[in-house]
Design a protein around this motif. Structure first.
Motif, PDB file in Angstrom:
ATOM      1  N   TRP A 358       0.852  -1.186   0.000  1.00  0.00           N
ATOM      2  CA  TRP A 358       0.000   0.000   0.000  1.00  0.00           C
ATOM      3  C   TRP A 358       0.883   1.229   0.000  1.00  0.00           C
ATOM      4  O   TRP A 358       1.357   1.683   1.029  1.00  0.00           O
ATOM      5  N   ARG A 359       1.103   1.783  -1.171  1.00  0.00           N
ATOM      6  CA  ARG A 359       1.934   2.969  -1.337  1.00  0.00           C
ATOM      7  C   ARG A 359       1.115   4.206  -1.696  1.00  0.00           C
ATOM      8  O   ARG A 359       1.534   5.324  -1.432  1.00  0.00           O
ATOM      9  N   ALA A 360      -0.034   3.997  -2.339  1.00  0.00           N
ATOM     10  CA  ALA A 360      -0.833   5.116  -2.817  1.00  0.00           C
ATOM     11  C   ALA A 360      -2.303   4.893  -2.518  1.00  0.00           C
ATOM     12  O   ALA A 360      -2.779   3.755  -2.508  1.00  0.00           O
ATOM     13  N   ASP A 361      -3.008   5.978  -2.281  1.00  0.00           N
ATOM     14  CA  ASP A 361      -4.444   5.910  -2.021  1.00  0.00           C
ATOM     15  C   ASP A 361      -5.126   7.032  -2.787  1.00  0.00           C
ATOM     16  O   ASP A 361      -4.489   8.042  -3.130  1.00  0.00           O
ATOM     17  N   VAL A 362      -6.406   6.854  -3.060  1.00  0.00           N
ATOM     18  CA  VAL A 362      -7.185   7.889  -3.749  1.00  0.00           C
ATOM     19  C   VAL A 362      -8.229   8.424  -2.787  1.00  0.00           C
ATOM     20  O   VAL A 362      -9.128   7.696  -2.353  1.00  0.00           O
ATOM     21  N   ILE A 363      -8.062   9.687  -2.435  1.00  0.00           N
ATOM     22  CA  ILE A 363      -8.950  10.303  -1.450  1.00  0.00           C
ATOM     23  C   ILE A 363      -9.991  11.177  -2.149  1.00  0.00           C
ATOM     24  O   ILE A 363      -9.769  11.685  -3.260  1.00  0.00           O
ATOM     25  N   VAL A 388      -4.901  11.178  -5.989  1.00  0.00           N
ATOM     26  CA  VAL A 388      -3.976  10.157  -5.513  1.00  0.00           C
ATOM     27  C   VAL A 388      -2.883  10.811  -4.671  1.00  0.00           C
ATOM     28  O   VAL A 388      -2.293  11.823  -5.051  1.00  0.00           O
ATOM     29  N   VAL A 389      -2.645  10.231  -3.498  1.00  0.00           N
ATOM     30  CA  VAL A 389      -1.640  10.728  -2.552  1.00  0.00           C
ATOM     31  C   VAL A 389      -0.945   9.521  -1.927  1.00  0.00           C
ATOM     32  O   VAL A 389      -1.431   8.393  -2.024  1.00  0.00           O
ATOM     33  N   PRO A 390       0.193   9.725  -1.260  1.00  0.00           N
ATOM     34  CA  PRO A 390       0.805   8.613  -0.534  1.00  0.00           C
ATOM     35  C   PRO A 390      -0.153   8.035   0.500  1.00  0.00           C
ATOM     36  O   PRO A 390      -0.941   8.764   1.112  1.00  0.00           O
ATOM     37  N   ALA A 391      -0.096   6.731   0.693  1.00  0.00           N
ATOM     38  CA  ALA A 391      -0.990   6.078   1.647  1.00  0.00           C
ATOM     39  C   ALA A 391      -0.830   6.667   3.045  1.00  0.00           C
ATOM     40  O   ALA A 391      -1.816   6.836   3.779  1.00  0.00           O
ATOM     41  N   GLU A 392       0.397   6.993   3.445  1.00  0.00           N
ATOM     42  CA  GLU A 392       0.620   7.582   4.763  1.00  0.00           C
ATOM     43  C   GLU A 392      -0.099   8.915   4.900  1.00  0.00           C
ATOM     44  O   GLU A 392      -0.633   9.240   5.967  1.00  0.00           O
ATOM     45  N   THR A 393      -0.138   9.696   3.812  1.00  0.00           N
ATOM     46  CA  THR A 393      -0.843  10.976   3.837  1.00  0.00           C
ATOM     47  C   THR A 393      -2.334  10.761   4.052  1.00  0.00           C
ATOM     48  O   THR A 393      -2.975  11.445   4.857  1.00  0.00           O
ATOM     49  N   SER A 394      -2.889   9.793   3.327  1.00  0.00           N
ATOM     50  CA  SER A 394      -4.311   9.480   3.477  1.00  0.00           C
ATOM     51  C   SER A 394      -4.639   9.079   4.905  1.00  0.00           C
ATOM     52  O   SER A 394      -5.617   9.558   5.495  1.00  0.00           O
ATOM     53  N   LEU A 395      -3.802   8.210   5.473  1.00  0.00           N
ATOM     54  CA  LEU A 395      -4.050   7.762   6.837  1.00  0.00           C
ATOM     55  C   LEU A 395      -3.891   8.896   7.844  1.00  0.00           C
ATOM     56  O   LEU A 395      -4.666   9.013   8.802  1.00  0.00           O
ATOM     57  N   SER A 396      -2.900   9.744   7.647  1.00  0.00           N
ATOM     58  CA  SER A 396      -2.691  10.868   8.570  1.00  0.00           C
ATOM     59  C   SER A 396      -3.849  11.858   8.520  1.00  0.00           C
ATOM     60  O   SER A 396      -4.223  12.443   9.542  1.00  0.00           O
ATOM     61  N   ASN A 412     -20.770  18.165   8.526  1.00  0.00           N
ATOM     62  CA  ASN A 412     -20.408  19.581   8.590  1.00  0.00           C
ATOM     63  C   ASN A 412     -20.033  20.051   7.195  1.00  0.00           C
ATOM     64  O   ASN A 412     -19.861  19.250   6.268  1.00  0.00           O
ATOM     65  N   ALA A 413     -19.906  21.350   7.034  1.00  0.00           N
ATOM     66  CA  ALA A 413     -19.519  21.914   5.748  1.00  0.00           C
ATOM     67  C   ALA A 413     -18.054  21.574   5.436  1.00  0.00           C
ATOM     68  O   ALA A 413     -17.226  21.444   6.345  1.00  0.00           O
ATOM     69  N   VAL A 414     -17.755  21.436   4.136  1.00  0.00           N
ATOM     70  CA  VAL A 414     -16.391  21.169   3.688  1.00  0.00           C
ATOM     71  C   VAL A 414     -16.053  22.164   2.583  1.00  0.00           C
ATOM     72  O   VAL A 414     -16.811  22.325   1.615  1.00  0.00           O
ATOM     73  N   ALA A 415     -14.916  22.829   2.720  1.00  0.00           N
ATOM     74  CA  ALA A 415     -14.524  23.846   1.753  1.00  0.00           C
ATOM     75  C   ALA A 415     -14.103  23.221   0.430  1.00  0.00           C
ATOM     76  O   ALA A 415     -13.672  22.063   0.370  1.00  0.00           O
ATOM     77  N   GLU A 416     -14.206  23.997  -0.642  1.00  0.00           N
ATOM     78  CA  GLU A 416     -13.777  23.554  -1.965  1.00  0.00           C
ATOM     79  C   GLU A 416     -12.308  23.127  -1.932  1.00  0.00           C
ATOM     80  O   GLU A 416     -11.469  23.764  -1.296  1.00  0.00           O
ATOM     81  N   HIS A 417     -12.015  22.013  -2.614  1.00  0.00           N
ATOM     82  CA  HIS A 417     -10.667  21.454  -2.753  1.00  0.00           C
ATOM     83  C   HIS A 417     -10.116  20.867  -1.464  1.00  0.00           C
ATOM     84  O   HIS A 417      -8.942  20.470  -1.424  1.00  0.00           O
ATOM     85  N   ARG A 418     -10.938  20.785  -0.420  1.00  0.00           N
ATOM     86  CA  ARG A 418     -10.477  20.161   0.821  1.00  0.00           C
ATOM     87  C   ARG A 418     -10.816  18.674   0.825  1.00  0.00           C
ATOM     88  O   ARG A 418     -11.904  18.270   0.391  1.00  0.00           O
ATOM     89  N   PRO A 419      -9.923  17.802   1.306  1.00  0.00           N
ATOM     90  CA  PRO A 419     -10.245  16.379   1.418  1.00  0.00           C
ATOM     91  C   PRO A 419     -11.428  16.139   2.350  1.00  0.00           C
ATOM     92  O   PRO A 419     -11.600  16.847   3.349  1.00  0.00           O
ATOM     93  N   ILE A 420     -12.232  15.149   2.023  1.00  0.00           N
ATOM     94  CA  ILE A 420     -13.306  14.717   2.914  1.00  0.00           C
ATOM     95  C   ILE A 420     -12.696  13.744   3.920  1.00  0.00           C
ATOM     96  O   ILE A 420     -12.009  12.797   3.543  1.00  0.00           O
ATOM     97  N   ARG A 421     -12.944  13.961   5.203  1.00  0.00           N
ATOM     98  CA  ARG A 421     -12.397  13.099   6.253  1.00  0.00           C
ATOM     99  C   ARG A 421     -13.515  12.246   6.846  1.00  0.00           C
ATOM    100  O   ARG A 421     -14.694  12.593   6.775  1.00  0.00           O
ATOM    101  N   GLY A 454      -5.003   8.897  14.959  1.00  0.00           N
ATOM    102  CA  GLY A 454      -5.277   9.625  13.729  1.00  0.00           C
ATOM    103  C   GLY A 454      -6.414   9.047  12.929  1.00  0.00           C
ATOM    104  O   GLY A 454      -6.902   9.677  11.976  1.00  0.00           O
ATOM    105  N   ALA A 455      -6.868   7.851  13.285  1.00  0.00           N
ATOM    106  CA  ALA A 455      -7.965   7.235  12.556  1.00  0.00           C
ATOM    107  C   ALA A 455      -9.276   7.927  12.819  1.00  0.00           C
ATOM    108  O   ALA A 455     -10.228   7.745  12.106  1.00  0.00           O
TER     109      ALA A 455
END
Length: 455
Positions: A358-363, A388-396, A412-421, A454-455
């Motif tokens: 697991w090196r890459a993830d798609v958020i 697509v970002v590094p898997a560690e970035t997605s998990l963090s 809650n509201a989410v700003a444009e271009h912000r990742p959904i958590r 962080g999960a």
């Protein structure tokens, strides 16, 4: 002996590779058009949510009705015909099937199909890059534990990229970057099913007269499909995604070694050994000269002066230094080439590319400012696109993967271009796909030494 010769031998001996196809959409239909023409491959079953639609697809690509007018998988296996069904569980469990092809495009269905294939010891070919990008690293482990082959689908770009990467490494060349081409402009990230046809240049008459799914086409345009495919390649080929997503540089085939080399040597790459997608359009919309819109590539490096001289002697296009060069394939034929995966498994016991780590993830990233209470509508929709970002970035980040960003309601509201958590949405942790993915996150979080909080 070649794969084709081995298939012909299997046919002569009356022991063809027995295949079950799940999903008779575009990719599946292209495979259907060729499957009955190849000796040593017997498509015993086709499964689709609509058997009538599957039968229509078979007729459309050339199958005579007599080849699929049978009453069971057993009868199909015995008579060299093909049984059409909607019962996926029965198809995978059948003793008359050796290899399963998942061509559904549904992440949740893909996870379920792989786990059933593990249970019933059936090799599986994953056309379903959506499921592979979502949970492939853990699915691959489950497949290995079950002793089955979990393979990418030949004809799809990730498998063809993996083939180029394997070729380069097998002859001792370091792979600097690998990927594919596509049509891209920055504005496409905001594209929706309502605007997609204008970007493609299709008229209302063309759309009305063809089999055009706006959300599916939009997933290619808004960058999501490219992100999914590059995540699959990174996870299969020990390559890394760019830290902040794909750059989509405009680049033709002659400029691949110049553009896709390390920044220290004049290119755009922050590091060696990465994935990237090149655009067939300049940023002002002009077409790129000798673009790679339909193809795949790998950029590699000459380790010595001697190898550099060999590149020059045999006409390989290189950068100015002569050390960086590229090999590319200008086209891919998706389902028409899928038989190669079946043949490789049946005759060599090998996948045509396979997820490893697991090196890459798609958020999921907001296409626009999203309000509390809105419902995410997934790949190619109105609300999010995949990055697509590094898997560690997605998990963090605690990011929601693109493959699950459908039907979730924002807390809650989410700003444009912000990742959904995960903390931004309500979700059912007992849903099988969500549960499997969350299990994968917990497993790799521990293996990567990340903070469980962080999960």
């Amino acid at each position: 002996m070649s794969m084709f010769a081995k298939l012909a031998l299997r046919a002569a001996e009356g022991r063809p590779a027995r295949v079950g196809l799940i999903g008779a959409g575009k990719f599946g239909s292209m495979f259907l058009s060729q499957a009955w023409r190849v000796p040593g491959i017997h498509l015993v079953g086709v499964c689709d949510l609509s058997p009538a639609r599957a039968q229509d697809a078979m007729r459309r690509v050339g199958w005579p009705d007599a080849r699929f007018r049978v009453g069971s998988l057993e009868e199909a296996a015995r008579t060299s015909a093909t049984f059409v069904t909607e019962d996926t569980e029965a198809l995978i469990a059948s003793p008359f099937i050796d290899i399963v092809i998942d061509a559904t495009g549904s992440p949740a269905a893909g996870i379920r199909h792989v786990l059933r294939a593990c249970e019933h010891r059936k090799h599986i070919v994953m056309v379903n890059v959506e499921a592979d990008a979502l949970a492939g690293p853990l699915l691959a482990r489950r497949a290995a534990e079950a002793g089955i082959i979990y393979s990418m689908a030949s004809g799809d770009q990730p498998a063809l990229i993996a083939e180029l990467v394997d070729w380069a490494r097998t002859i001792g060349l370091e792979v600097i970057c690998a990927g594919k081409g596509t049509k891209y402009l920055p504005a496409y990230h905001q594209s929706t099913p309502d605007t997609v046809w204008g970007h493609y240049g299709f008229t209302e008459e063309q759309v009305a007269g063809g089999d055009f799914n706006p959300q599916m086409f939009n997933s290619f345009l808004d960058g999501t499909k490219s992100a999914l495919e590059m995540a699959a390649v990174a996870n299969a080929c020990d390559l890394s995604p760019p830290d902040d997503g794909l750059a989509f540089p405009p680049c033709g085939v002659d400029d691949l070694p110049t553009v896709l080399r390390p920044a220290a040597d004049g290119g755009i790459l922050a590091k060696r050994g990465t994935v990237e997608v090149v655009s067939s359009l300049e940023r002002d919309g002009r077409p790129v000269f000798r673009d790679l819109r339909w193809g795949v590539y790998a950029v590699f490096h000459a380790p010595t002066e001697y190898v550099r001289d060999c590149f020059a002697q045999y006409g390989l296009k290189t950068d100015a230094s002569g050390r960086y060069a590229a090999m590319y394939k200008p086209y891919h034929l998706i389902g028409l080439e899928l038989g190669t995966s079946v043949a490789s498994i049946a005759t060599r016991g090998e996948p045509t590319g396979a997820t490893k780590d697991w090196r890459a993830d798609v958020i999921a990233v907001a296409k626009r400012a999203l309000a509390e209470g809105e419902t995410l509508d997934g790949e190619g929709g109105f609300t999010v696109f995949g990055k697509v970002v590094p898997a560690e970035t997605s998990l963090s980040l605690g990011a929601v993967p693109m493959g699950l960003a459908h039907g979730l309601i924002l807390r809650n509201a989410v700003a444009e271009h912000r990742p959904i958590r995960w903390s931004d949405v309500t979700y059912d942790a007992t849903h099988h796909a969500i549960g499997f993915r969350r299990d994968m996150e917990a497993l790799f979080r521990t293996e990567m030494g990340l903070d469980p909080a962080g999960a």
